[in-house]
Design a protein around this motif. Sequence first.
Motif, PDB file in Angstrom:
ATOM      1  N   PHE A   1     -93.017 -12.596  20.058  1.00 48.54           N
ATOM      2  CA  PHE A   1     -94.029 -13.538  19.594  1.00 48.54           C
ATOM      3  C   PHE A   1     -94.908 -13.010  18.471  1.00 48.54           C
TER       4      PHE A   1
ATOM      5  N   ASP B   1    -102.952 -14.271  21.045  1.00 44.42           N
ATOM      6  CA  ASP B   1    -104.269 -13.669  20.889  1.00 44.42           C
ATOM      7  C   ASP B   1    -104.352 -12.328  21.597  1.00 44.42           C
TER       8      ASP B   1
ATOM      9  N   ASP C   1     -97.683 -11.868  16.075  1.00 44.00           N
ATOM     10  CA  ASP C   1     -99.113 -12.163  15.962  1.00 44.00           C
ATOM     11  C   ASP C   1     -99.490 -13.578  16.386  1.00 44.00           C
ATOM     12  N   THR C   2     -98.571 -14.310  16.999  1.00 45.91           N
ATOM     13  CA  THR C   2     -98.893 -15.674  17.422  1.00 45.91           C
ATOM     14  C   THR C   2     -99.700 -15.700  18.716  1.00 45.91           C
TER      15      THR C   2
END
Length: 67
Positions: A34, A39, A36-37
């Motif tokens: 995933f 948090d 940097d998608t």
Amino acid sequence: RALCEQFDGVLVSTSANLQTQPALKTALACQQCFGDTLDYIVGLPIQGREMPSDIIDARSGRVIRSA
């Protein structure tokens, strides 16, 4: 439920995967998939579970996914 209401958001299941793909079982695998998608990733051990956990809507109690 109280936590979701406090920040007006949702919590997601401990199982992480793209639809039709096998579950990602480590924080590193989630980061690689995933990027940097997300948090934040909480990297805790899966404690030997073989099947994914149930996903339940905390507000309604409706089961969204049953293992």
